[in-house]
Each structure stands twice: as structure tokens, then as C-alpha cells.
Write an enzyme that holds these catalytic residues in place. Structure first.
Site, PDB file in Angstrom:
ATOM      1  N   CYS A  23       0.658  -1.349   0.191  1.00  0.00           N
ATOM      2  CA  CYS A  23       0.179   0.008  -0.077  1.00  0.00           C
ATOM      3  C   CYS A  23       0.844   1.204   0.033  1.00  0.00           C
ATOM      4  CB  CYS A  23      -0.848   0.081   1.159  1.00  0.00           C
ATOM      5  SG  CYS A  23      -2.287   1.091   1.075  1.00  0.00           S
ATOM      6  N   ASP A 139      -6.154  -3.649  11.726  1.00  0.00           N
ATOM      7  CA  ASP A 139      -4.817  -2.863  11.681  1.00  0.00           C
ATOM      8  C   ASP A 139      -4.197  -2.514  13.295  1.00  0.00           C
ATOM      9  OD1 ASP A 139      -2.580  -1.255  11.074  1.00  0.00           O
ATOM     10  OD2 ASP A 139      -4.010   0.086   9.853  1.00  0.00           O
TER      11      ASP A 139
END
Length: 215
Positions: A23, A139
Site C-alpha cells: 500500500c 490494523d
């Protein structure tokens, strides 16, 4: 163009592969490195971040990505119409909503015809699909900090196709996979030499470590 389907968890386990999303990419050479090294998905940050790029820049980069690799537009806090416009302009094949987006935001984006990713911390509902998303990302408590956290605390809790994120790097991803047993992993700051500046060597090293871990 058909949207590539991620492998099922059964297929993932059968192949011994861990799904990998890289990412926060912003340069063509890093996109090329990630694709060549075997990334399954590539994320472009279209929200407030040192890694933010414009939808137009994301469209240029997405055009370099082959159809079998999923392109993802990453958002945090934007309303569905803002997300819709940016995702269409970027030409991504998936949208990731990070943080406390309500179920209605995912429902509102279903007609976009892209895959939806719900990114949350470990205190949220960890059932993949609970908000009509296709993939779940778990996360760190402080997303974007780049700090490792207690990955083992989520082992066995998330269901379905879920990715582990938060503080991952080439140095610790094998440890994280062993601790959490995720379907996939997501990495950004752990592949940088400075905020927003990726390193091709680190990208290759990360993919190499994942595959060495049986992924």
C-alpha cells in the site's frame, strides 16, 4: 474488465500462500517492483496522508498494473459520494474504507462494482462481510504509526478473508504471520526510507520473507 477474485481461504490454505497487499505506492518503478515480486494487490492512498496522491496520478499508476493484481483506492472518513467520484477517476478495482465508517457507507458503494475492504482495529467487529465488505483488514490500534503491536491477540478471532496490518516490515513479517495466522498481510510504512518514500529493495525483501514463511 472483470475484477480479479481473491482466492478463498480454503484455496489460500491449500496453496500455502499468504495474500499480499503493498500500500501507499506513488511511483511507477515501485509499482513495477511490487508486481514483479508477486504482490496480489496494490494500494493508492487517496485520503489525508504523507502517501496521498491524486486520483489522476492513481489512474496513471493503475494503468501499469496487470489485471490479475487488484488495485485499491484507500480512503478514511470521506463520504460515499466523495469516495465514489475519486474511485471512478482513479480507475481502481477496489475501495478500502479505513476507520469508523458505518455499514451504510459500504452499502452505498455496492453499485460501484468494485471490491470493498473494511479496515479497522482489533476492537471492531472482526467478521469479514459483517458490513457487506469483501475483505477485512485488521490494523494496529494507532493506524499509520508503523509500530508493531500484539498480532497474536487477534489469532483465531477474525473470520473469512482478512489481512493483518500495522508495523509490518521485512524484518518481522514472518513473526507476524506465525503469531496471527492471517489470510493476508498489508504493508506500507515498513517499506519506506522516509514517510511516503518506498524502497524497491524493501518491497522485494518483504515479498521474499512472506514466501519464505510459506506464503
Amino acid at each position: 474488465m472483470a475484477i480479479p477474485s481473491p482466492p478463498s481461504r480454503a484455496e489460500h490454505l491449500g496453496q500455502g500462500r499468504v495474500y499480499v497487499k503493498i500500500c501507499g505506492l506513488s511511483r511507477p518503478e515501485h509499482v513495477a517492483t511490487a508486481v514483479a515480486a508477486g504482490a496480489d494487490a496494490i494500494g493508492f492512498v487517496l485520503t489525508r496522508s504523507p502517501r496521498r496522491i491524486t486520483p489522476e496520478r492513481a489512474a496513471e499508476l493503475a494503468a501499469l498494473v496487470p489485471a490479475h493484481v487488484l488495485t485499491v483506492g484507500v480512503f478514511r472518513g470521506e463520504d460515499p459520494e466523495t469516495v465514489r467520484a475519486a474511485a471512478r477517476a482513479a480507475g481502481v478495482r477496489a475501495v478500502q474504507l479505513h476507520g469508523k465508517h458505518p455499514h451504510a457507507d459500504f452499502t452505498a458503494l455496492k453499485d460501484l462494482g468494485v471490491r470493498l475492504i473494511r479496515a479497522v482495529d482489533a476492537q471492531a467487529d472482526l467478521r469479514c462481510g459483517a458490513y457487506d465488505e469483501d475483505l477485512l483488514l485488521v490494523d494496529a490500534p494507532h493506524a499509520g504509526s508503523g509500530q508493531p503491536w500484539d498480532w497474536a491477540a487477534v489469532r483465531g478471532r477474525p473470520t473469512g478473508q482478512w489481512m493483518l496490518a500495522g508495523g509490518l516490515s521485512p524484518a518481522n513479517v514472518r513473526e507476524a504471520i506465525a503469531a496471527a495466522d492471517p489470510w493476508g498481510v498489508d504493508v506500507s510504512s515498513g517499506l519506506e526510507t522516509a514517510p511516503g518514500v518506498k524502497d524497491s529493495g524493501l518491497i522485494e525483501a518483504f515479498l521474499g520473507q512472506v514466501r519464505a514463511a510459506g506464503g
